[in-house]
Design a protein around this motif. Structure first.
Motif, PDB file in Angstrom:
ATOM      1  N   MET A   1       0.821  -1.196   0.000  1.00 14.73           N
ATOM      2  CA  MET A   1       0.000   0.000   0.000  1.00 14.73           C
ATOM      3  C   MET A   1       0.863   1.258   0.000  1.00 14.73           C
ATOM      4  N   ASP A   2       2.127   1.118   0.390  1.00 10.45           N
ATOM      5  CA  ASP A   2       3.010   2.280   0.326  1.00 10.45           C
ATOM      6  C   ASP A   2       3.097   2.762  -1.116  1.00 10.45           C
ATOM      7  N   GLY A   3       3.071   4.040  -1.292  1.00  5.83           N
ATOM      8  CA  GLY A   3       3.156   4.606  -2.621  1.00  5.83           C
ATOM      9  C   GLY A   3       1.808   4.877  -3.263  1.00  5.83           C
ATOM     10  N   ILE A   4       0.729   4.373  -2.657  1.00  6.72           N
ATOM     11  CA  ILE A   4      -0.597   4.658  -3.196  1.00  6.72           C
ATOM     12  C   ILE A   4      -1.005   6.031  -2.689  1.00  6.72           C
ATOM     13  N   ASN A   5      -1.233   6.925  -3.620  1.00  7.70           N
ATOM     14  CA  ASN A   5      -1.579   8.288  -3.255  1.00  7.70           C
ATOM     15  C   ASN A   5      -3.032   8.547  -3.650  1.00  7.70           C
ATOM     16  N   ILE A   6      -3.900   8.630  -2.655  1.00  3.53           N
ATOM     17  CA  ILE A   6      -5.321   8.859  -2.908  1.00  3.53           C
ATOM     18  C   ILE A   6      -5.694  10.220  -2.351  1.00  3.53           C
ATOM     19  N   SER A   7      -6.331  11.026  -3.171  1.00  4.85           N
ATOM     20  CA  SER A   7      -6.770  12.359  -2.773  1.00  4.85           C
ATOM     21  C   SER A   7      -7.747  12.279  -1.599  1.00  4.85           C
ATOM     22  N   LYS A   8      -7.708  13.292  -0.738  1.00  8.05           N
ATOM     23  CA  LYS A   8      -8.616  13.341   0.418  1.00  8.05           C
ATOM     24  C   LYS A   8     -10.081  13.399   0.009  1.00  8.05           C
ATOM     25  N   ASP A   9     -10.357  13.912  -1.198  1.00  3.31           N
ATOM     26  CA  ASP A   9     -11.752  14.042  -1.605  1.00  3.31           C
ATOM     27  C   ASP A   9     -12.206  12.944  -2.570  1.00  3.31           C
ATOM     28  N   GLU A  10     -11.383  11.914  -2.744  1.00  4.39           N
ATOM     29  CA  GLU A  10     -11.749  10.782  -3.602  1.00  4.39           C
ATOM     30  C   GLU A  10     -12.670   9.832  -2.836  1.00  4.39           C
ATOM     31  N   PRO A  11     -13.908   9.635  -3.300  1.00  2.00           N
ATOM     32  CA  PRO A  11     -14.833   8.746  -2.585  1.00  2.00           C
ATOM     33  C   PRO A  11     -14.458   7.279  -2.814  1.00  2.00           C
ATOM     34  N   ILE A  12     -13.932   6.629  -1.769  1.00  2.00           N
ATOM     35  CA  ILE A  12     -13.443   5.256  -1.911  1.00  2.00           C
ATOM     36  C   ILE A  12     -14.020   4.285  -0.886  1.00  2.00           C
ATOM     37  N   PHE A  13     -14.597   4.797   0.196  1.00  2.00           N
ATOM     38  CA  PHE A  13     -15.095   3.917   1.254  1.00  2.00           C
ATOM     39  C   PHE A  13     -16.590   3.681   1.102  1.00  2.00           C
ATOM     40  N   SER A  14     -16.996   2.425   1.129  1.00  2.00           N
ATOM     41  CA  SER A  14     -18.427   2.106   1.123  1.00  2.00           C
ATOM     42  C   SER A  14     -19.027   2.570   2.445  1.00  2.00           C
ATOM     43  N   ILE A  15     -20.340   2.619   2.519  1.00  2.00           N
ATOM     44  CA  ILE A  15     -20.994   3.058   3.746  1.00  2.00           C
ATOM     45  C   ILE A  15     -20.654   2.118   4.908  1.00  2.00           C
ATOM     46  N   SER A  16     -20.548   0.825   4.638  1.00  2.00           N
ATOM     47  CA  SER A  16     -20.214  -0.112   5.721  1.00  2.00           C
ATOM     48  C   SER A  16     -18.766   0.066   6.170  1.00  2.00           C
ATOM     49  N   SER A  17     -17.857   0.336   5.232  1.00  2.00           N
ATOM     50  CA  SER A  17     -16.459   0.585   5.605  1.00  2.00           C
ATOM     51  C   SER A  17     -16.343   1.882   6.399  1.00  2.00           C
ATOM     52  N   ALA A  18     -17.044   2.917   5.956  1.00  2.00           N
ATOM     53  CA  ALA A  18     -17.023   4.188   6.685  1.00  2.00           C
ATOM     54  C   ALA A  18     -17.558   3.999   8.097  1.00  2.00           C
ATOM     55  N   ALA A  19     -18.625   3.236   8.238  1.00  2.00           N
ATOM     56  CA  ALA A  19     -19.202   2.984   9.568  1.00  2.00           C
ATOM     57  C   ALA A  19     -18.193   2.269  10.468  1.00  2.00           C
ATOM     58  N   ILE A  20     -17.470   1.310   9.918  1.00  2.00           N
ATOM     59  CA  ILE A  20     -16.458   0.584  10.704  1.00  2.00           C
ATOM     60  C   ILE A  20     -15.337   1.541  11.117  1.00  2.00           C
ATOM     61  N   ILE A  21     -14.841   2.332  10.184  1.00  2.00           N
ATOM     62  CA  ILE A  21     -13.765   3.294  10.483  1.00  2.00           C
ATOM     63  C   ILE A  21     -14.195   4.251  11.593  1.00  2.00           C
ATOM     64  N   LEU A  22     -15.443   4.724  11.515  1.00  2.00           N
ATOM     65  CA  LEU A  22     -15.957   5.709  12.467  1.00  2.00           C
ATOM     66  C   LEU A  22     -16.508   5.094  13.752  1.00  2.00           C
ATOM     67  N   LYS A  23     -16.627   3.761  13.762  1.00  2.00           N
ATOM     68  CA  LYS A  23     -17.187   3.044  14.913  1.00  2.00           C
ATOM     69  C   LYS A  23     -18.616   3.488  15.212  1.00  2.00           C
ATOM     70  N   ILE A  24     -19.401   3.616  14.136  1.00  2.00           N
ATOM     71  CA  ILE A  24     -20.820   3.949  14.258  1.00  2.00           C
ATOM     72  C   ILE A  24     -21.602   3.021  13.330  1.00  2.00           C
ATOM     73  N   SER A  25     -22.887   3.092  13.385  1.00  2.00           N
ATOM     74  CA  SER A  25     -23.709   2.225  12.537  1.00  2.00           C
ATOM     75  C   SER A  25     -23.967   2.863  11.166  1.00  2.00           C
ATOM     76  N   VAL A  26     -24.284   2.009  10.220  1.00  2.00           N
ATOM     77  CA  VAL A  26     -24.704   2.473   8.898  1.00  2.00           C
ATOM     78  C   VAL A  26     -25.956   3.336   9.053  1.00  2.00           C
ATOM     79  N   HIS A  27     -26.833   2.941   9.955  1.00  2.00           N
ATOM     80  CA  HIS A  27     -28.063   3.707  10.216  1.00  2.00           C
ATOM     81  C   HIS A  27     -27.723   5.149  10.622  1.00  2.00           C
ATOM     82  N   THR A  28     -26.707   5.326  11.459  1.00  2.00           N
ATOM     83  CA  THR A  28     -26.307   6.664  11.904  1.00  2.00           C
ATOM     84  C   THR A  28     -25.816   7.500  10.717  1.00  2.00           C
ATOM     85  N   LEU A  29     -25.029   6.894   9.844  1.00  2.00           N
ATOM     86  CA  LEU A  29     -24.560   7.622   8.650  1.00  2.00           C
ATOM     87  C   LEU A  29     -25.734   8.047   7.780  1.00  2.00           C
ATOM     88  N   ARG A  30     -26.686   7.151   7.602  1.00  2.00           N
ATOM     89  CA  ARG A  30     -27.862   7.496   6.797  1.00  2.00           C
ATOM     90  C   ARG A  30     -28.682   8.599   7.459  1.00  2.00           C
TER      91      ARG A  30
END
Length: 148
Positions: A1-30
């Motif tokens: 993964m070193d060397g992979i440069n992804i812009s901060k505004d590039e949408p790459i995380f699914s809602i379930s991945s975002a929920a896991i990263i944030l430690k919240i539910s998908v329902h909360t994101l919705r």
């Protein structure tokens, strides 16, 4: 993964991945989306995707709710105070007909933008949403306005 440069505004995380990263539910994101606090990127299939920038915004919202004890309605009111009309340079006539200019219960990106300066804009890409509603930015904007 070193060397992979992804812009901060590039949408790459699914809602379930975002929920896991944030430690919240998908329902909360919705719910945050329904309440107008966030605008996730949506693919043509309607699948929501989140960027690193979106994750930071949601962390800010979570901090405001959990640490500063600001309610969702309180956050919406703070967002509604962003002088979007000044940022995008609306005319006086456009302001008179604009709900965002005349009301104070939700952020400008929550309103339908019929017959105004934002009609053809994507709110997710607008400077008001991207630059001025992040943690700390509202305060800096108010400071600039108060110096005029």
């Amino acid at each position: 993964m070193d060397g992979i440069n992804i812009s901060k505004d590039e949408p790459i995380f699914s809602i379930s991945s975002a929920a896991i990263i944030l430690k919240i539910s998908v329902h909360t994101l919705r719910m945050y989306e329904r309440e107008g606090l966030i605008i996730p990127y949506k693919k043509k299939s309607n699948q929501r995707l989140y960027s690193k920038e979106d994750i930071e915004r949601i962390e800010c919202i979570r901090s405001a709710i959990n640490e500063a004890k600001i309610s969702i309605n309180g956050i919406k009111t703070l967002y509604s105070m962003i002088p979007c009309w000044d940022i995008i340079k609306c005319s006086e006539d456009e302001r008179k007909a604009c709900k965002s200019y005349n009301e104070h219960s939700q952020p400008c990106w929550s309103y339908a933008h019929d017959n105004n300066a934002c009609e053809d804009k994507n709110c997710r890409d607008c400077d008001v949403y991207k630059k001025h509603s992040q943690c700390g930015q509202i305060k800096e904007l108010i400071k600039k306005v108060s110096l005029r």
